[in-house]
Motif scaffolding. Sequence first.
Motif, mmCIF file in Angstrom:
data_model
loop_
_atom_site.group_PDB
_atom_site.id
_atom_site.type_symbol
_atom_site.label_atom_id
_atom_site.label_comp_id
_atom_site.label_asym_id
_atom_site.label_seq_id
_atom_site.Cartn_x
_atom_site.Cartn_y
_atom_site.Cartn_z
ATOM 1 N N GLN A 114 31.095 37.217 44.077
ATOM 2 C CA GLN A 114 32.216 37.601 43.243
ATOM 3 C C GLN A 114 32.413 36.525 42.193
ATOM 4 O OE1 GLN A 114 35.462 38.739 45.668
ATOM 5 N NE2 GLN A 114 36.723 39.422 44.002
ATOM 6 N N PHE A 115 32.780 36.918 40.999
ATOM 7 C CA PHE A 115 32.955 35.972 39.928
ATOM 8 C C PHE A 115 34.370 35.407 39.934
ATOM 9 C CE2 PHE A 115 34.043 40.096 38.396
ATOM 10 C CZ PHE A 115 35.086 39.926 37.497
ATOM 11 N N HIS A 116 34.523 34.255 39.315
ATOM 12 C CA HIS A 116 35.809 33.561 39.274
ATOM 13 C C HIS A 116 36.377 33.583 37.862
ATOM 14 C CE1 HIS A 116 34.101 31.771 42.931
ATOM 15 N NE2 HIS A 116 35.349 31.580 43.287
ATOM 16 N N ILE A 117 37.701 33.513 37.775
ATOM 17 C CA ILE A 117 38.367 33.315 36.492
ATOM 18 C C ILE A 117 39.378 32.193 36.650
ATOM 19 C CG2 ILE A 117 38.055 35.655 35.641
ATOM 20 C CD1 ILE A 117 40.946 36.230 36.385
ATOM 21 N N ALA A 118 39.577 31.446 35.576
ATOM 22 C CA ALA A 118 40.452 30.288 35.632
ATOM 23 C C ALA A 118 41.929 30.670 35.663
ATOM 24 C CB ALA A 118 40.173 29.369 34.445
ATOM 25 N N HIS A 156 46.448 35.623 32.466
ATOM 26 C CA HIS A 156 46.160 35.968 31.071
ATOM 27 C C HIS A 156 45.107 37.059 30.918
ATOM 28 C CE1 HIS A 156 48.256 32.116 30.458
ATOM 29 N NE2 HIS A 156 48.725 32.779 29.412
ATOM 30 N N ARG A 157 44.964 37.865 31.944
ATOM 31 C CA ARG A 157 44.044 38.999 31.894
ATOM 32 C C ARG A 157 44.577 40.075 30.954
ATOM 33 N NH1 ARG A 157 42.430 40.882 37.883
ATOM 34 N NH2 ARG A 157 43.272 38.903 38.430
ATOM 35 N N GLN A 158 43.700 40.711 30.220
ATOM 36 C CA GLN A 158 44.078 41.839 29.373
ATOM 37 C C GLN A 158 43.496 43.124 29.959
ATOM 38 O OE1 GLN A 158 43.438 41.438 25.083
ATOM 39 N NE2 GLN A 158 42.744 39.358 25.489
ATOM 40 N N THR A 159 44.107 44.241 29.599
ATOM 41 C CA THR A 159 43.564 45.548 29.956
ATOM 42 C C THR A 159 43.090 46.222 28.681
ATOM 43 O OG1 THR A 159 45.020 45.777 31.867
ATOM 44 C CG2 THR A 159 44.050 47.792 30.990
ATOM 45 N N GLY A 214 37.088 38.556 33.356
ATOM 46 C CA GLY A 214 38.278 38.798 34.165
ATOM 47 C C GLY A 214 39.159 39.915 33.641
ATOM 48 N N ASP A 215 38.942 40.336 32.386
ATOM 49 C CA ASP A 215 39.742 41.422 31.828
ATOM 50 C C ASP A 215 39.483 42.721 32.577
ATOM 51 O OD1 ASP A 215 40.766 39.707 29.938
ATOM 52 O OD2 ASP A 215 39.720 40.611 28.235
ATOM 53 N N VAL A 216 40.480 43.587 32.577
ATOM 54 C CA VAL A 216 40.384 44.901 33.197
ATOM 55 C C VAL A 216 39.909 45.890 32.139
ATOM 56 C CG1 VAL A 216 41.647 46.746 34.361
ATOM 57 C CG2 VAL A 216 42.275 44.359 34.773
ATOM 58 N N LEU A 217 38.947 46.726 32.508
ATOM 59 C CA LEU A 217 38.476 47.782 31.622
ATOM 60 C C LEU A 217 38.851 49.128 32.233
ATOM 61 C CD1 LEU A 217 34.865 46.471 30.942
ATOM 62 C CD2 LEU A 217 36.885 46.194 29.500
ATOM 63 N N PRO A 264 40.581 33.875 41.594
ATOM 64 C CA PRO A 264 40.855 32.662 40.815
ATOM 65 C C PRO A 264 39.915 31.527 41.196
ATOM 66 C CG PRO A 264 42.875 33.557 41.754
ATOM 67 C CD PRO A 264 41.732 34.304 42.372
ATOM 68 N N SER A 265 39.634 30.645 40.243
ATOM 69 C CA SER A 265 38.787 29.479 40.511
ATOM 70 C C SER A 265 39.415 28.650 41.623
ATOM 71 C CB SER A 265 38.640 28.634 39.254
ATOM 72 O OG SER A 265 37.893 29.342 38.297
#
Length: 118
Positions: free
Chosen positions: A15-19, A23-26, A58-61, A109-110
């Motif tokens: 799984q990938f990490h985001i800092a 502040h994620r956008q959709t 980390g953004d939502v699509l 999260p990281s």
Amino acid sequence: MTTNVTALPEQFIPQFHIADPAHRQTHELMTWPSCFAAVKAGNKPFDVREKDQNFQVGDVLLLREFDPEAGQYTGQNITRWVSYVLEGGLFGVQPNWCVLGFSDIPPIPSGITDIRLW
């Protein structure tokens, strides 16, 4: 000769990490039926898009199936998360375009290393 193999107690899912998950956008994206079906089946874990939005890992699509012949949305949607952004100007991708890597599981999260607790 005997080989010892240690089995993991649970299935390992990379799984990938985001800092900063706050502040994620959709992003709502129009997706044609053939691409929508391939994403849904798991055969297409990426998309090539004009970089007209600030896509970040980390953004939502929200992928919305659009029927170009009928000129309307079908009502089917899929959620994916951006796991990688390849900026245009590299590897044959035109400037002002990007390749988005998709994940069907949200990022963590990281600093979190044990996803069983997440």
